[in-house]
Design an enzyme around this catalytic site. Structure first.
Site, short mmCIF file in Angstrom:
data_model
loop_
_atom_site.label_atom_id
_atom_site.label_comp_id
_atom_site.label_asym_id
_atom_site.label_seq_id
_atom_site.Cartn_x
_atom_site.Cartn_y
_atom_site.Cartn_z
N HIS A 135 21.04 11.05 -9.54
CA HIS A 135 22.45 10.96 -9.56
C HIS A 135 23.20 10.37 -10.83
O HIS A 135 22.82 9.29 -11.20
CB HIS A 135 23.00 10.56 -8.46
CG HIS A 135 22.63 11.44 -6.93
ND1 HIS A 135 23.31 12.22 -6.28
CD2 HIS A 135 21.53 11.46 -6.31
CE1 HIS A 135 22.82 12.70 -5.23
NE2 HIS A 135 21.52 12.06 -5.35
N HIS A 189 15.92 14.70 -7.79
CA HIS A 189 17.31 14.75 -8.55
C HIS A 189 17.91 13.29 -8.63
O HIS A 189 17.86 12.47 -8.02
CB HIS A 189 18.32 15.69 -7.70
CG HIS A 189 18.29 15.27 -6.21
ND1 HIS A 189 17.43 15.44 -5.38
CD2 HIS A 189 19.41 14.77 -5.57
CE1 HIS A 189 17.82 14.98 -4.03
NE2 HIS A 189 19.15 14.68 -4.38
#
Length: 334
Positions: free
Chosen positions: A308, A306
């Site tokens: 950010h 993931h």
């Protein structure tokens, strides 16, 4: 044109009723109109071929790797380059008269005619199914199975011409069975060559990999604010700043460095899109931190990649200098 169909009916069909899944219908109608209402299948096929970029690219590659290379080595032609890329050729000979040019063309045509009479249809044997040509029914099934993406790099057919070719080359004993075909873009297929029997079909299927115990594989659809074919976007559940956003590949993959290039492309495009939307939503945003935690010792706690996207605003910390260097606090400022 048939007397049974009026101009108005044909115009209405082309303008309103024609449902296009490919380029074929308007091209065929155009050929028929230009030929006075009747055309042979060969005439139609030749025009269809002129629109098929994959076939043009096929012969561009062979122009440079085969005939262009031989004629250049023999000093007959010279390549025209745009930096390192060959974009054309010129004759090494210059100052030819019209009569000389005509004579040389006639000689080329004679050599061509003599060769074709001698060899017949065998000239194009390399384009048979055992070498390169694939029947439409096989091509359809393979592309459908691959969801119209290259099974190595993931490029969609709108991004690159797709070839359907043998996994184990026919010259090395490969069969013409449907199970021995895969879809590759022209670049991947050219680089693969007939010496490689690697089966890339697993790459495509891996795009569907999910882990039922992974929080990002089982995310609620209500949390998803944007998505494309290979990644999706949510707001961080524990935001560092307002509008803190996560861009997440759909495939279950733990490490950023294991992402495929198409996934990297999709994530990059989504980061740009989200940056624009955040700036539009909050004019106070004046900067961003973009970060990925790769590995437990780098702070990764959810082992599904993931990225950010953290909006920053003037004054949100006393001294922002060093930015992402702050992952090791005493090293942030230098």
């Amino acid at each position: 044109m048939s007397a049974k169909t009026s101009f108005q009916e044909l115009e209405s069909y082309i303008r309103e009723q024609m449902r296009m899944s490919h380029v074929y219908q308007p091209i065929m109608l155009q050929v028929l109109l230009e030929k006075g209402g009747t055309a042979t299948t060969e005439e139609i096929a030749k025009v269809l071929l002129s629109y098929d970029r994959s076939q043009v690219e096929y012969y561009e590659i062979r122009t440079k790797s085969m005939v262009g290379k031989i004629l250049t080595q023999n000093g007959v032609i010279e390549p025209i380059r745009n930096r390192q890329r060959i974009v054309g050729y010129r004759l090494a000979a210059n100052g030819l008269s019209e009569q000389q040019t005509f004579s040389l063309i006639q000689l080329c045509q004679k050599r061509l005619s003599d060769f074709m009479l001698q060899r017949g249809d065998g000239i194009w044997g390399h384009r048979g199914i055992s070498g390169g040509y694939v029947p439409g029914s096989v091509r359809y099934e393979v592309l459908k199975r691959a969801r119209h993406r290259c099974e190595l790099c993931g490029a969609h057919e709108h991004q690159a011409a797709l070839h359907v070719d043998h996994i184990l080359p026919r010259a090395r004993g490969g069969s013409d069975d449907l199970t021995n075909f895969q879809a590759l873009c022209i670049t991947c297929n050219t680089n693969k060559r007939d010496s490689d029997d690697t089966d890339f079909r697993g790459v495509h299927s891996s795009y569907s990999d999910r882990d039922r115990f992974c929080v990002f594989c089982t995310i609620s659809e209500q949390r998803i604010i944007a998505e494309n074919a290979l990644c999706y976007v949510i707001r961080d559940g524990f935001p560092v700043s307002p509008l803190h956003t996560l861009v997440i590949p759909k495939r279950h993959v733990a490490d950023y460095f294991d992402l495929y290039q198409p996934e990297l492309n999709a994530i990059h495009a989504m980061l740009n899109l989200q940056r624009g939307e955040i700036l539009a939503a909050d004019p106070a945003v004046t900067g961003f931190n973009v970060g990925i935690n790769s590995g437990a010792d780098a702070g990764q706690t959810v082992f599904h990649v993931h990225v950010h996207l953290i909006p920053r605003r003037a004054g949100d910390v006393a001294d922002p200098r060093g930015g992402v260097r702050g992952v090791i606090p005493e090293k942030q400022k230098y």
